[in-house]
Scaffold this motif. Sequence first.
Motif, PDB file in Angstrom:
ATOM      1  N   GLN A 184       0.813  -1.233   0.000  1.00  0.00           N
ATOM      2  CA  GLN A 184       0.000   0.000   0.000  1.00  0.00           C
ATOM      3  C   GLN A 184       0.836   1.267   0.000  1.00  0.00           C
ATOM      4  O   GLN A 184       0.306   2.374  -0.103  1.00  0.00           O
ATOM      5  CB  GLN A 184      -0.928   0.023   1.227  1.00  0.00           C
ATOM      6  CG  GLN A 184      -1.932  -1.110   1.258  1.00  0.00           C
ATOM      7  CD  GLN A 184      -2.795  -1.142   0.012  1.00  0.00           C
ATOM      8  OE1 GLN A 184      -3.244  -0.109  -0.463  1.00  0.00           O
ATOM      9  NE2 GLN A 184      -3.004  -2.333  -0.549  1.00  0.00           N
ATOM     10  N   PHE A 185       2.154   1.098   0.149  1.00  0.00           N
ATOM     11  CA  PHE A 185       3.062   2.258   0.147  1.00  0.00           C
ATOM     12  C   PHE A 185       3.392   2.584  -1.301  1.00  0.00           C
ATOM     13  O   PHE A 185       4.386   2.118  -1.864  1.00  0.00           O
ATOM     14  CB  PHE A 185       4.314   1.928   0.975  1.00  0.00           C
ATOM     15  CG  PHE A 185       5.288   3.071   1.103  1.00  0.00           C
ATOM     16  CD1 PHE A 185       4.926   4.228   1.780  1.00  0.00           C
ATOM     17  CD2 PHE A 185       6.558   3.003   0.549  1.00  0.00           C
ATOM     18  CE1 PHE A 185       5.816   5.291   1.900  1.00  0.00           C
ATOM     19  CE2 PHE A 185       7.456   4.051   0.665  1.00  0.00           C
ATOM     20  CZ  PHE A 185       7.083   5.193   1.341  1.00  0.00           C
ATOM     21  N   GLY A 201      -4.246  10.570   6.558  1.00  0.00           N
ATOM     22  CA  GLY A 201      -2.821  10.817   6.788  1.00  0.00           C
ATOM     23  C   GLY A 201      -2.135  11.421   5.583  1.00  0.00           C
ATOM     24  O   GLY A 201      -2.776  11.749   4.579  1.00  0.00           O
ATOM     25  N   LYS A 202      -0.825  11.574   5.711  1.00  0.00           N
ATOM     26  CA  LYS A 202      -0.054  12.262   4.661  1.00  0.00           C
ATOM     27  C   LYS A 202      -0.040  11.464   3.368  1.00  0.00           C
ATOM     28  O   LYS A 202      -0.080  10.232   3.382  1.00  0.00           O
ATOM     29  CB  LYS A 202       1.368  12.513   5.161  1.00  0.00           C
ATOM     30  CG  LYS A 202       1.373  13.528   6.277  1.00  0.00           C
ATOM     31  CD  LYS A 202       2.751  13.932   6.727  1.00  0.00           C
ATOM     32  CE  LYS A 202       2.637  15.019   7.797  1.00  0.00           C
ATOM     33  NZ  LYS A 202       3.830  15.123   8.640  1.00  0.00           N
ATOM     34  N   LYS A 203       0.046  12.211   2.263  1.00  0.00           N
ATOM     35  CA  LYS A 203       0.060  11.587   0.943  1.00  0.00           C
ATOM     36  C   LYS A 203       1.442  11.004   0.650  1.00  0.00           C
ATOM     37  O   LYS A 203       2.458  11.600   1.000  1.00  0.00           O
ATOM     38  CB  LYS A 203      -0.307  12.636  -0.119  1.00  0.00           C
ATOM     39  CG  LYS A 203      -0.932  12.025  -1.334  1.00  0.00           C
ATOM     40  CD  LYS A 203      -1.561  13.097  -2.220  1.00  0.00           C
ATOM     41  CE  LYS A 203      -2.753  12.504  -2.964  1.00  0.00           C
ATOM     42  NZ  LYS A 203      -3.474  13.503  -3.732  1.00  0.00           N
ATOM     43  N   ILE A 204       1.468   9.851   0.025  1.00  0.00           N
ATOM     44  CA  ILE A 204       2.726   9.182  -0.324  1.00  0.00           C
ATOM     45  C   ILE A 204       3.178   9.676  -1.700  1.00  0.00           C
ATOM     46  O   ILE A 204       2.383   9.696  -2.643  1.00  0.00           O
ATOM     47  CB  ILE A 204       2.534   7.656  -0.284  1.00  0.00           C
ATOM     48  CG1 ILE A 204       2.154   7.233   1.149  1.00  0.00           C
ATOM     49  CG2 ILE A 204       3.774   6.933  -0.771  1.00  0.00           C
ATOM     50  CD1 ILE A 204       1.573   5.845   1.260  1.00  0.00           C
ATOM     51  N   ARG A 210      -2.182   7.048   0.900  1.00  0.00           N
ATOM     52  CA  ARG A 210      -1.851   7.813   2.094  1.00  0.00           C
ATOM     53  C   ARG A 210      -1.285   6.896   3.171  1.00  0.00           C
ATOM     54  O   ARG A 210      -1.461   5.676   3.104  1.00  0.00           O
ATOM     55  CB  ARG A 210      -3.091   8.562   2.605  1.00  0.00           C
ATOM     56  CG  ARG A 210      -3.478   9.701   1.667  1.00  0.00           C
ATOM     57  CD  ARG A 210      -4.687  10.474   2.136  1.00  0.00           C
ATOM     58  NE  ARG A 210      -5.036  11.522   1.191  1.00  0.00           N
ATOM     59  CZ  ARG A 210      -4.564  12.776   1.246  1.00  0.00           C
ATOM     60  NH1 ARG A 210      -3.726  13.133   2.203  1.00  0.00           N
ATOM     61  NH2 ARG A 210      -4.932  13.666   0.340  1.00  0.00           N
ATOM     62  N   VAL A 211      -0.618   7.536   4.140  1.00  0.00           N
ATOM     63  CA  VAL A 211       0.020   6.783   5.223  1.00  0.00           C
ATOM     64  C   VAL A 211      -0.987   5.857   5.912  1.00  0.00           C
ATOM     65  O   VAL A 211      -0.657   4.731   6.285  1.00  0.00           O
ATOM     66  CB  VAL A 211       0.679   7.779   6.208  1.00  0.00           C
ATOM     67  CG1 VAL A 211       1.006   7.137   7.536  1.00  0.00           C
ATOM     68  CG2 VAL A 211       1.936   8.376   5.568  1.00  0.00           C
ATOM     69  N   GLY A 212      -2.224   6.313   6.049  1.00  0.00           N
ATOM     70  CA  GLY A 212      -3.258   5.504   6.697  1.00  0.00           C
ATOM     71  C   GLY A 212      -3.562   4.215   5.948  1.00  0.00           C
ATOM     72  O   GLY A 212      -3.992   3.225   6.558  1.00  0.00           O
ATOM     73  N   TYR A 245      -1.244   0.956  12.307  1.00  0.00           N
ATOM     74  CA  TYR A 245      -2.699   0.967  12.412  1.00  0.00           C
ATOM     75  C   TYR A 245      -3.164   2.228  11.701  1.00  0.00           C
ATOM     76  O   TYR A 245      -2.353   3.135  11.467  1.00  0.00           O
ATOM     77  CB  TYR A 245      -3.127   0.990  13.888  1.00  0.00           C
ATOM     78  CG  TYR A 245      -2.518   2.133  14.648  1.00  0.00           C
ATOM     79  CD1 TYR A 245      -1.260   2.007  15.224  1.00  0.00           C
ATOM     80  CD2 TYR A 245      -3.171   3.361  14.746  1.00  0.00           C
ATOM     81  CE1 TYR A 245      -0.660   3.070  15.878  1.00  0.00           C
ATOM     82  CE2 TYR A 245      -2.576   4.426  15.408  1.00  0.00           C
ATOM     83  CZ  TYR A 245      -1.328   4.268  15.973  1.00  0.00           C
ATOM     84  OH  TYR A 245      -0.731   5.335  16.604  1.00  0.00           O
ATOM     85  N   GLY A 246      -4.416   2.299  11.370  1.00  0.00           N
ATOM     86  CA  GLY A 246      -4.896   3.524  10.745  1.00  0.00           C
ATOM     87  C   GLY A 246      -6.143   3.312   9.926  1.00  0.00           C
ATOM     88  O   GLY A 246      -6.706   2.216   9.900  1.00  0.00           O
TER      89      GLY A 246
END
Length: 267
Positions: free
Chosen positions: A136-137, A189-192, A142-144, A183-184
């Motif tokens: 997912q990265f 969260g921040k955009k990758i 997003r970080v979440g 977790y999330g």
Amino acid sequence: MIKIKSREEIELMRESALIVSKTLGEIAKAIQPGVTTLQLDKIAEEHIRDHGAIPGFLGLYDFPNTLCMSPNEQVVHGIPNNAPLVEGDIISVDCGALKNGFYGDHAYTFAIGEIAEETKKLLQVTKESLYEGIRQFRAGNRVGDVGFAIQNYTEKHGYGVVRELVGHGLGKSMHEDPEMPNYGKRGRGKKIKEGMVVAIEPMINLGTHRIKQFSDGWTIKTADLQPSAHFEHDVAIVNGKPELLSTFKYVYESLGIVSNEEEEFRQ
Ligand code: MG
Ligand code: MG
């Protein structure tokens, strides 16, 4: 602020990550019942210095050693000592190295001889969750999304996801923005983005997610004293996709394990 890395910087970071990967390979050769964590720490320090690097944890926030060695109910940040490892133990070995101004940071949880079936499963699922997260990265996520994937995968097995300790951006500092929780929520969260480099490191407990800090000021244990597992890779965004900078290849060579788990993360 997130520090984006150039292709050249990412290649330098790969060098640092690979020194750590090879160091874990040396640990894998030596780790067995009767060996002390302090002996393994010496092997790691020598190996890192022989490769023209500096141990990344030694002296960082005043940590006293090269390796964080956290057996059984210890989650992370365990300090090497003179107690011999015992058949049936598991132990998280976390290692950092600094070369060309960039850090590598990489961890593997080893089984000492035969271990309990439920602990074997914990190790397997935790490592699988690391790859669930790495998948997912990617640019645009997003970080979440990363945290959600790890949490969703491990909680399905009834495990506890440690909240207080998280993965992190990596670069000229050991800990950079962004924090990478295990977790999330999806889409939060921040955009990758292209050129981000992070350490993704699920810390997963067999029982409760709750933890306690030990009186030495460092060691983190599970609150219920059940085992905890920890695997960590360094990952960059290249061409929008996750590219592994670290590798468990050397550990697997030492242990005689055949695996193609990393192939999808190489370009
Ligand atoms: Mg680490
Ligand atoms: Mg880390």
